[in-house]
Design a protein around this motif. Structure first.
Motif, PDB file in Angstrom:
ATOM      1  N   LEU A  55      12.105 -37.005  58.093  1.00  0.00           N
ATOM      2  CA  LEU A  55      11.888 -35.811  57.271  1.00  0.00           C
ATOM      3  C   LEU A  55      11.807 -36.157  55.789  1.00  0.00           C
ATOM      4  CD1 LEU A  55      14.167 -33.300  59.167  1.00  0.00           C
ATOM      5  CD2 LEU A  55      11.674 -33.375  59.128  1.00  0.00           C
ATOM      6  N   ARG A  56      12.574 -37.152  55.341  1.00  0.00           N
ATOM      7  CA  ARG A  56      12.466 -37.604  53.944  1.00  0.00           C
ATOM      8  C   ARG A  56      11.083 -38.199  53.677  1.00  0.00           C
ATOM      9  NH1 ARG A  56      17.326 -38.631  50.788  1.00  0.00           N
ATOM     10  NH2 ARG A  56      19.084 -37.732  51.905  1.00  0.00           N
ATOM     11  N   GLN A  57      10.555 -38.961  54.633  1.00  0.00           N
ATOM     12  CA  GLN A  57       9.209 -39.519  54.476  1.00  0.00           C
ATOM     13  C   GLN A  57       8.162 -38.406  54.432  1.00  0.00           C
ATOM     14  OE1 GLN A  57       9.106 -42.192  57.812  1.00  0.00           O
ATOM     15  NE2 GLN A  57       9.883 -43.921  56.620  1.00  0.00           N
ATOM     16  N   GLN A  58       8.332 -37.385  55.269  1.00  0.00           N
ATOM     17  CA  GLN A  58       7.399 -36.261  55.269  1.00  0.00           C
ATOM     18  C   GLN A  58       7.479 -35.496  53.945  1.00  0.00           C
ATOM     19  OE1 GLN A  58       5.134 -35.301  57.867  1.00  0.00           O
ATOM     20  NE2 GLN A  58       5.628 -37.433  58.285  1.00  0.00           N
ATOM     21  N   LEU A  59       8.689 -35.348  53.398  1.00  0.00           N
ATOM     22  CA  LEU A  59       8.863 -34.664  52.115  1.00  0.00           C
ATOM     23  C   LEU A  59       8.201 -35.456  50.993  1.00  0.00           C
ATOM     24  CD1 LEU A  59      10.127 -32.259  50.660  1.00  0.00           C
ATOM     25  CD2 LEU A  59      12.226 -33.589  50.443  1.00  0.00           C
ATOM     26  N   ALA A  60       8.348 -36.780  51.015  1.00  0.00           N
ATOM     27  CA  ALA A  60       7.708 -37.616  49.998  1.00  0.00           C
ATOM     28  C   ALA A  60       6.188 -37.522  50.095  1.00  0.00           C
ATOM     29  CB  ALA A  60       8.171 -39.060  50.149  1.00  0.00           C
ATOM     30  N   LEU A  61       5.668 -37.508  51.313  1.00  0.00           N
ATOM     31  CA  LEU A  61       4.228 -37.386  51.511  1.00  0.00           C
ATOM     32  C   LEU A  61       3.729 -36.031  51.002  1.00  0.00           C
ATOM     33  CD1 LEU A  61       1.644 -38.606  52.730  1.00  0.00           C
ATOM     34  CD2 LEU A  61       2.285 -37.518  54.886  1.00  0.00           C
ATOM     35  N   ALA A  62       4.453 -34.967  51.314  1.00  0.00           N
ATOM     36  CA  ALA A  62       4.062 -33.629  50.855  1.00  0.00           C
ATOM     37  C   ALA A  62       4.124 -33.546  49.339  1.00  0.00           C
ATOM     38  CB  ALA A  62       4.963 -32.576  51.483  1.00  0.00           C
ATOM     39  N   GLU A  63       5.123 -34.196  48.739  1.00  0.00           N
ATOM     40  CA  GLU A  63       5.246 -34.172  47.275  1.00  0.00           C
ATOM     41  C   GLU A  63       4.030 -34.825  46.626  1.00  0.00           C
ATOM     42  OE1 GLU A  63       8.355 -35.645  43.800  1.00  0.00           O
ATOM     43  OE2 GLU A  63       8.425 -36.568  45.779  1.00  0.00           O
ATOM     44  N   ARG A  64       3.562 -35.916  47.207  1.00  0.00           N
ATOM     45  CA  ARG A  64       2.393 -36.602  46.646  1.00  0.00           C
ATOM     46  C   ARG A  64       1.108 -35.792  46.842  1.00  0.00           C
ATOM     47  NH1 ARG A  64       4.681 -41.212  49.560  1.00  0.00           N
ATOM     48  NH2 ARG A  64       6.089 -42.234  48.119  1.00  0.00           N
ATOM     49  N   MET A  66       0.862 -32.420  47.029  1.00  0.00           N
ATOM     50  CA  MET A  66       0.851 -31.115  46.351  1.00  0.00           C
ATOM     51  C   MET A  66       0.621 -31.287  44.857  1.00  0.00           C
ATOM     52  SD  MET A  66       3.941 -28.937  48.097  1.00  0.00           S
ATOM     53  CE  MET A  66       5.206 -29.959  47.447  1.00  0.00           C
ATOM     54  N   SER A  67      -0.106 -30.339  44.298  1.00  0.00           N
ATOM     55  CA  SER A  67      -0.270 -30.349  42.850  1.00  0.00           C
ATOM     56  C   SER A  67       0.881 -29.581  42.213  1.00  0.00           C
ATOM     57  CB  SER A  67      -1.598 -29.690  42.469  1.00  0.00           C
ATOM     58  OG  SER A  67      -1.544 -28.293  42.729  1.00  0.00           O
ATOM     59  N   ARG A  68       1.126 -29.869  40.932  1.00  0.00           N
ATOM     60  CA  ARG A  68       2.214 -29.167  40.248  1.00  0.00           C
ATOM     61  C   ARG A  68       1.905 -27.681  40.102  1.00  0.00           C
ATOM     62  NH1 ARG A  68       6.188 -31.059  38.726  1.00  0.00           N
ATOM     63  NH2 ARG A  68       7.125 -31.724  36.845  1.00  0.00           N
ATOM     64  N   GLY A  69       0.641 -27.335  39.984  1.00  0.00           N
ATOM     65  CA  GLY A  69       0.278 -25.929  39.865  1.00  0.00           C
ATOM     66  C   GLY A  69       0.545 -25.158  41.144  1.00  0.00           C
ATOM     67  N   MET A  70       0.369 -25.827  42.271  1.00  0.00           N
ATOM     68  CA  MET A  70       0.593 -25.158  43.552  1.00  0.00           C
ATOM     69  C   MET A  70       2.067 -24.809  43.738  1.00  0.00           C
ATOM     70  SD  MET A  70      -0.508 -26.570  47.256  1.00  0.00           S
ATOM     71  CE  MET A  70       0.909 -26.959  48.218  1.00  0.00           C
ATOM     72  N   THR A  71       2.945 -25.656  43.248  1.00  0.00           N
ATOM     73  CA  THR A  71       4.383 -25.425  43.439  1.00  0.00           C
ATOM     74  C   THR A  71       5.051 -24.846  42.200  1.00  0.00           C
ATOM     75  OG1 THR A  71       4.889 -27.678  42.737  1.00  0.00           O
ATOM     76  CG2 THR A  71       4.543 -27.305  45.094  1.00  0.00           C
ATOM     77  N   ARG A  72       4.269 -24.594  41.156  1.00  0.00           N
ATOM     78  CA  ARG A  72       4.768 -24.023  39.904  1.00  0.00           C
ATOM     79  C   ARG A  72       5.914 -24.839  39.316  1.00  0.00           C
ATOM     80  NH1 ARG A  72       3.743 -17.725  40.012  1.00  0.00           N
ATOM     81  NH2 ARG A  72       2.000 -17.767  41.438  1.00  0.00           N
ATOM     82  N   GLY A  73       5.766 -26.159  39.394  1.00  0.00           N
ATOM     83  CA  GLY A  73       6.741 -27.047  38.787  1.00  0.00           C
ATOM     84  C   GLY A  73       7.902 -27.425  39.687  1.00  0.00           C
ATOM     85  N   TRP A  74       7.963 -26.862  40.892  1.00  0.00           N
ATOM     86  CA  TRP A  74       9.063 -27.190  41.803  1.00  0.00           C
ATOM     87  C   TRP A  74       8.947 -28.634  42.246  1.00  0.00           C
ATOM     88  CZ3 TRP A  74       8.896 -28.797  46.936  1.00  0.00           C
ATOM     89  CH2 TRP A  74      10.127 -28.833  47.600  1.00  0.00           C
TER      90      TRP A  74
END
Length: 83
Positions: A55-64, A66-74
């Motif tokens: 799940l940590r690997q999946q979170l890292a992949l999703a972070e890469r 996603m754009s910052r605008g899509m997550t509004r800085g999250w």
């Protein structure tokens, strides 16, 4: 043509606005994990650690991805808050 039937909410179904504190029961979850691994605690811990790593690997992949605008800085946190 008849009007659509609108089902009434099922009172037994968990309401996300008011979560039931008894569901899921943490003690039951522990017993379920141990039962899945035939009461082998080391195998259960290994499996849960492997799930955490995945799940940590999946979170890292999703972070890469996603754009910052899509997550509004999250930004995701990889460490849990203190309980």
């Amino acid at each position: 043509m008849q009007p659509a039937k609108i089902p009434k909410p099922d009172p037994a179904w968990p309401n996300p606005a008011r979560p039931d504190p008894t569901w899921p029961d943490p003690a039951w979850e522990v017993e379920a994990v141990l039962a899945w691994h035939d009461d082998n605690a080391k195998a259960a811990i290994r499996s849960l650690l492997d799930d955490c790593k995945h799940l940590r690997q999946q979170l890292a992949l999703a972070e890469r991805a996603m754009s910052r605008g899509m997550t509004r800085g999250w930004r995701p946190r990889y460490k849990r808050d203190a309980l």
